[in-house]
Design a protein around this motif. Structure first.
Motif, mmCIF file in Angstrom:
data_model
loop_
_atom_site.group_PDB
_atom_site.id
_atom_site.type_symbol
_atom_site.label_atom_id
_atom_site.label_comp_id
_atom_site.label_asym_id
_atom_site.label_seq_id
_atom_site.Cartn_x
_atom_site.Cartn_y
_atom_site.Cartn_z
ATOM 1 N N ASP A 222 -7.509 4.653 -9.425
ATOM 2 C CA ASP A 222 -8.017 3.352 -9.866
ATOM 3 C C ASP A 222 -7.105 2.228 -9.379
ATOM 4 O O ASP A 222 -7.588 1.171 -8.972
ATOM 5 C CB ASP A 222 -8.142 3.332 -11.398
ATOM 6 N N CYS A 223 -5.805 2.464 -9.410
ATOM 7 C CA CYS A 223 -4.854 1.462 -8.911
ATOM 8 C C CYS A 223 -5.073 1.202 -7.420
ATOM 9 O O CYS A 223 -4.972 0.056 -6.961
ATOM 10 C CB CYS A 223 -3.415 1.918 -9.156
ATOM 11 N N GLN A 224 -5.380 2.249 -6.668
ATOM 12 C CA GLN A 224 -5.674 2.075 -5.241
ATOM 13 C C GLN A 224 -6.936 1.240 -5.055
ATOM 14 O O GLN A 224 -6.969 0.347 -4.210
ATOM 15 C CB GLN A 224 -5.842 3.423 -4.549
ATOM 16 N N VAL A 225 -7.958 1.537 -5.836
ATOM 17 C CA VAL A 225 -9.213 0.782 -5.761
ATOM 18 C C VAL A 225 -8.967 -0.684 -6.095
ATOM 19 O O VAL A 225 -9.558 -1.581 -5.493
ATOM 20 C CB VAL A 225 -10.272 1.393 -6.708
ATOM 21 N N ARG A 226 -8.049 -0.933 -7.022
ATOM 22 C CA ARG A 226 -7.709 -2.308 -7.417
ATOM 23 C C ARG A 226 -6.748 -2.965 -6.423
ATOM 24 O O ARG A 226 -6.324 -4.081 -6.627
ATOM 25 C CB ARG A 226 -7.116 -2.301 -8.829
ATOM 26 N N ASN A 227 -6.425 -2.246 -5.352
ATOM 27 C CA ASN A 227 -5.624 -2.760 -4.240
ATOM 28 C C ASN A 227 -4.162 -3.041 -4.608
ATOM 29 O O ASN A 227 -3.555 -3.981 -4.109
ATOM 30 C CB ASN A 227 -6.267 -4.009 -3.625
ATOM 31 N N PHE A 228 -3.604 -2.194 -5.481
ATOM 32 C CA PHE A 228 -2.181 -2.280 -5.773
ATOM 33 C C PHE A 228 -1.422 -1.806 -4.534
ATOM 34 O O PHE A 228 -1.895 -0.960 -3.786
ATOM 35 C CB PHE A 228 -1.812 -1.393 -6.955
ATOM 36 N N SER A 229 -0.239 -2.311 -4.349
ATOM 37 C CA SER A 229 0.561 -1.908 -3.196
ATOM 38 C C SER A 229 1.019 -0.458 -3.368
ATOM 39 O O SER A 229 1.161 0.032 -4.496
ATOM 40 C CB SER A 229 1.776 -2.817 -3.048
ATOM 41 N N PRO A 230 1.268 0.226 -2.248
ATOM 42 C CA PRO A 230 1.775 1.608 -2.344
ATOM 43 C C PRO A 230 3.062 1.698 -3.165
ATOM 44 O O PRO A 230 3.260 2.655 -3.912
ATOM 45 C CB PRO A 230 2.019 2.003 -0.884
ATOM 46 N N ARG A 231 3.929 0.697 -3.036
ATOM 47 C CA ARG A 231 5.182 0.702 -3.797
ATOM 48 C C ARG A 231 4.916 0.600 -5.303
ATOM 49 O O ARG A 231 5.561 1.272 -6.107
ATOM 50 C CB ARG A 231 6.062 -0.449 -3.325
#
Length: 120
Positions: A14-23
Motif C-alpha cells: 500500500d505504501c508503494q501504491v501511495r508512492n512512498f520513497s523506497p527509503r
C-alpha cells in the motif's frame, strides 16, 4: 485473520501504491518488524506504554527516533482501520498524551538580524 507478517507485507505494498520513497518504505518495514516481533495488532494503551518505555529506557533511542517509531505505528494502524481490520487507531491519541515532540523542547526565541548585521 491474516498473520501479522502478512499485514505488514500488504501495508508495505500500500505504501508503494501511495508512492512512498523506497527509503521511507524500508524505514517503515524495519520499525514495524521490530514492533510486531514483540506485539500483536491488538493494540491497547498499555502495549503502547510498554513499547514507549522499552525504546526510551532500555534502547535509549533519541526523542526523534521515538517519534519516528510512533509515526510509523500510527500510519500502520491507520491503514488497518481503513481496511476494516481494527475499529479505531489509538496511536494518535497516545502520541498526543505521551510524546513531547523533540522540536518543541527548545525554548529559545529566534532573533532576526538586520541586513547590516548580516553583512558584517
Amino acid at each position: 485473520m491474516f498473520p501479522k507478517h502478512l499485514f505488514l507485507l500488504i501495508f508495505l505494498l500500500d505504501c508503494q501504491v501511495r508512492n512512498f520513497s523506497p527509503r521511507t518504505i524500508q524505514s517503515y518495514k524495519s520499525n514495524l518488524k521490530y514492533f510486531l516481533s514483540q506485539h500483536s495488532i491488538d493494540l491497547t494503551p498499555e502495549v503502547l506504554k510498554d513499547f514507549l518505555v522499552h525504546i526510551r529506557g532500555k534502547k535509549h533511542y533519541s526523542p526523534s527516533t521515538v517519534e519516528n517509531y510512533f509515526a510509523v505505528l500510527s500510519s500502520f494502524f491507520d491503514w488497518l482501520e481503513w481496511e476494516g481490520v481494527i475499529e479505531k487507531n489509538i496511536v494518535p491519541q497516545f502520541r498526543k498524551r505521551y510524546l513531547r515532540y523533540y522540536k518543541e523542547q527548545r525554548h529559545e526565541e529566534r532573533q532576526l538580524i538586520s541586513l547590516e548585521q548580516m553583512r558584517a
